[in-house]
Design an enzyme around this catalytic site. Structure first.
Site, PDB file in Angstrom:
ATOM      1  N   GLY A  36       0.844  -1.204   0.000  1.00 13.27           N
ATOM      2  CA  GLY A  36       0.000   0.000   0.000  1.00 13.27           C
ATOM      3  C   GLY A  36       0.875   1.249   0.000  1.00 13.27           C
ATOM      4  O   GLY A  36       0.707   2.154  -0.823  1.00 13.27           O
ATOM      5  N   HIS A  37       1.838   1.270   0.912  1.00 13.41           N
ATOM      6  CA  HIS A  37       2.766   2.409   0.960  1.00 13.41           C
ATOM      7  C   HIS A  37       3.560   2.500  -0.350  1.00 13.41           C
ATOM      8  O   HIS A  37       3.815   3.593  -0.864  1.00 13.41           O
ATOM      9  CB  HIS A  37       3.764   2.244   2.102  1.00 13.41           C
ATOM     10  CG  HIS A  37       3.159   2.150   3.466  1.00 13.41           C
ATOM     11  ND1 HIS A  37       3.170   0.999   4.199  1.00 13.41           N
ATOM     12  CD2 HIS A  37       2.521   3.070   4.230  1.00 13.41           C
ATOM     13  CE1 HIS A  37       2.591   1.204   5.371  1.00 13.41           C
ATOM     14  NE2 HIS A  37       2.171   2.448   5.411  1.00 13.41           N
ATOM     15  N   LYS A 149      -7.471   3.998   1.660  1.00 11.83           N
ATOM     16  CA  LYS A 149      -7.821   3.099   2.763  1.00 11.83           C
ATOM     17  C   LYS A 149      -8.223   3.937   3.972  1.00 11.83           C
ATOM     18  O   LYS A 149      -9.109   3.576   4.726  1.00 11.83           O
ATOM     19  CB  LYS A 149      -6.655   2.211   3.110  1.00 11.83           C
ATOM     20  CG  LYS A 149      -6.987   1.332   4.276  1.00 11.83           C
ATOM     21  CD  LYS A 149      -5.864   0.382   4.583  1.00 11.83           C
ATOM     22  CE  LYS A 149      -6.001  -0.069   6.013  1.00 11.83           C
ATOM     23  NZ  LYS A 149      -5.425   0.907   6.935  1.00 11.83           N
ATOM     24  N   ASP A 150      -7.559   5.073   4.127  1.00 15.75           N
ATOM     25  CA  ASP A 150      -7.892   6.003   5.202  1.00 15.75           C
ATOM     26  C   ASP A 150      -8.660   7.168   4.574  1.00 15.75           C
ATOM     27  O   ASP A 150      -8.171   8.307   4.525  1.00 15.75           O
ATOM     28  CB  ASP A 150      -6.611   6.478   5.890  1.00 15.75           C
ATOM     29  CG  ASP A 150      -5.849   5.308   6.490  1.00 15.75           C
ATOM     30  OD1 ASP A 150      -6.260   4.828   7.538  1.00 15.75           O
ATOM     31  OD2 ASP A 150      -4.867   4.861   5.879  1.00 15.75           O
TER      32      ASP A 150
HETATM   33  P1  AMP Z   1       0.275   4.567   7.746  1.00 14.70           P
HETATM   34  O1  AMP Z   1       1.721   4.172   7.722  1.00 14.70           O
HETATM   35  O2  AMP Z   1      -0.657   3.478   8.129  1.00 14.70           O
HETATM   36  O3  AMP Z   1       0.049   5.867   8.481  1.00 14.70           O
HETATM   37  O4  AMP Z   1      -0.090   4.881   6.245  1.00 14.70           O
HETATM   38  C1  AMP Z   1       0.620   5.836   5.501  1.00 14.70           C
HETATM   39  C2  AMP Z   1      -0.118   6.100   4.217  1.00 14.70           C
HETATM   40  O5  AMP Z   1      -0.235   4.889   3.484  1.00 14.70           O
HETATM   41  C3  AMP Z   1      -1.538   6.623   4.451  1.00 14.70           C
HETATM   42  O6  AMP Z   1      -1.816   7.643   3.488  1.00 14.70           O
HETATM   43  C4  AMP Z   1      -2.376   5.413   4.223  1.00 14.70           C
HETATM   44  O7  AMP Z   1      -3.685   5.716   3.768  1.00 14.70           O
HETATM   45  C5  AMP Z   1      -1.587   4.711   3.120  1.00 14.70           C
HETATM   46  N1  AMP Z   1      -1.940   3.292   3.087  1.00 14.70           N
HETATM   47  C6  AMP Z   1      -1.947   2.418   4.109  1.00 14.70           C
HETATM   48  N2  AMP Z   1      -2.403   1.219   3.705  1.00 14.70           N
HETATM   49  C7  AMP Z   1      -2.709   1.342   2.392  1.00 14.70           C
HETATM   50  C8  AMP Z   1      -3.239   0.459   1.399  1.00 14.70           C
HETATM   51  N3  AMP Z   1      -3.538  -0.806   1.673  1.00 14.70           N
HETATM   52  N4  AMP Z   1      -3.425   0.941   0.154  1.00 14.70           N
HETATM   53  C9  AMP Z   1      -3.128   2.236  -0.145  1.00 14.70           C
HETATM   54  N5  AMP Z   1      -2.619   3.115   0.733  1.00 14.70           N
HETATM   55  C10 AMP Z   1      -2.417   2.676   1.986  1.00 14.70           C
END
Ligand code: AMP
Length: 288
Positions: A36-37, A149-150
């Site tokens: 995702g990242h 996702k968010d």
């Molecule tokens: P986090 O590390 O969980 O704060 O996520 C960092 C970024 O990655 C945020 O913009 C999330 O929305 C994005 N993100 C997390 N999981 C996914 C995913 N499965 N698909 C797309 N973007 C994602």
């Protein structure tokens, strides 16, 4: 690839990039990078001269009793993943660097945060906008990449950028999923094997709701109820919320005739998972 813990080194680099007329793409994360990242990094790499990744598990956005202490970390893996995706600079600050003193000025999110995760996690979006305001000022990106996702976070960041005139273009990126439909998340490693089997039901339940709307159902209660019944029969997780709201305004709707989000959060033993679908009536899902 440059890696800095301190703010001054990042600012020095950013100043020289801006002087050279280079565009900066920014991907803020909490690390433990997955596909995702990586999709955010790929999009940033394609559209900008220089890509900055930040990795910071922001304590301000975790409430009491949330999983701050269990949040997974793997700096070595993250560095390799960043390198592989063409990141130019990683900003990896510590808590003391980001918050050397208690803040004298605090931000309050007045709209788009009293629903969904904002309601279940009071203070969460205040923590998110606070850290992003700081990161935008430090990294001064032309474009910032966020995952759908968010989706509520995307809506809140959209408001932050508009309300405070950050010269940043917000780029939403579709959710990346496992082959069984489970949204990729750093928190998935905290699922037991049994929970991992049940977790794809979250996206399936949301798709059942979306299909009902596409087939003509306009009553949000009916849609939420169908999703709830499916989730309750297919998982042992505890449903935190299932909501259907306009998107990106996140207002209640009586009658579905605009772009909406159907979103849920489910508590498993050691992980709270979220997912959503954003769609228009009688059209295919547009994002996420
Ligand atoms: P986090 O590390 O969980 O704060 O996520 C960092 C970024 O990655 C945020 O913009 C999330 O929305 C994005 N993100 C997390 N999981 C996914 C995913 N499965 N698909 C797309 N973007 C994602």
């Amino acid at each position: 690839m440059e890696v800095y813990n301190d703010i001054q080194s990042v600012q020095r680099k950013v100043n020289s990039l801006i002087r050279e007329g280079k565009s900066i793409g920014f991907v803020p994360t909490m690390g433990y990078l997955h596909e995702g990242h990586e999709n955010l990094l790929k999009a940033a790499r394609k559209e900008n001269d220089f890509v900055i990744l930040s990795i910071f598990v922001n304590p301000l956005q975790f409430g009491d009793g949330e999983d701050l202490d269990h949040y997974p970390r793997d700096e070595e893996h993250d560095r390799k993943t960043a390198e592989k995706n063409g990141v130019d600079l990683i900003f990896l600050p510590t808590n003391d660097i980001m918050y050397p003193n208690p803040l004298s000025i605090e931000m309050t999110v007045t709209r788009r945060a009293d629903v969904l995760c904002g309601r279940s996690r009071p203070g969460h979006f205040e923590g998110v906008v606070t850290v992003l305001a700081k990161l935008f000022n430090i990294c001064r990106p032309n474009r910032a990449y966020f995952g759908m996702k968010d989706a509520q976070q995307v809506a809140v960041v959209d408001a932050l950028i508009q309300d405070y005139n950050f010269p940043v273009e917000l780029i939403p990126v579709p959710t990346v999923r496992e082959s069984d439909g489970l949204a990729k998340s750093s928190r998935n490693v905290n699922l037991t094997e049994k929970e991992r089997h049940q977790a794809p039901a979250i996206q399936k339940g949301l798709q059942i709701g979306r299909k009902m709307v596409e087939e003509g159902v306009q009553d949000p209660e009916q849609v939420k109820e169908a999703t709830r019944q499916f989730l309750e029969s297919e998982t042992r997780g505890k449903i935190d919320y299932i909501e259907l709201l306009s998107y990106p305004d996140l207002k209640p709707v009586d009658h579905i005739n605009q772009q909406v989000i159907l979103a849920t959060a489910v508590f498993f033993e050691r992980a709270r998972l979220i997912d959503n679908v954003v769609f228009n009536q009688k059209s295919r899902a547009s994002k996420g």
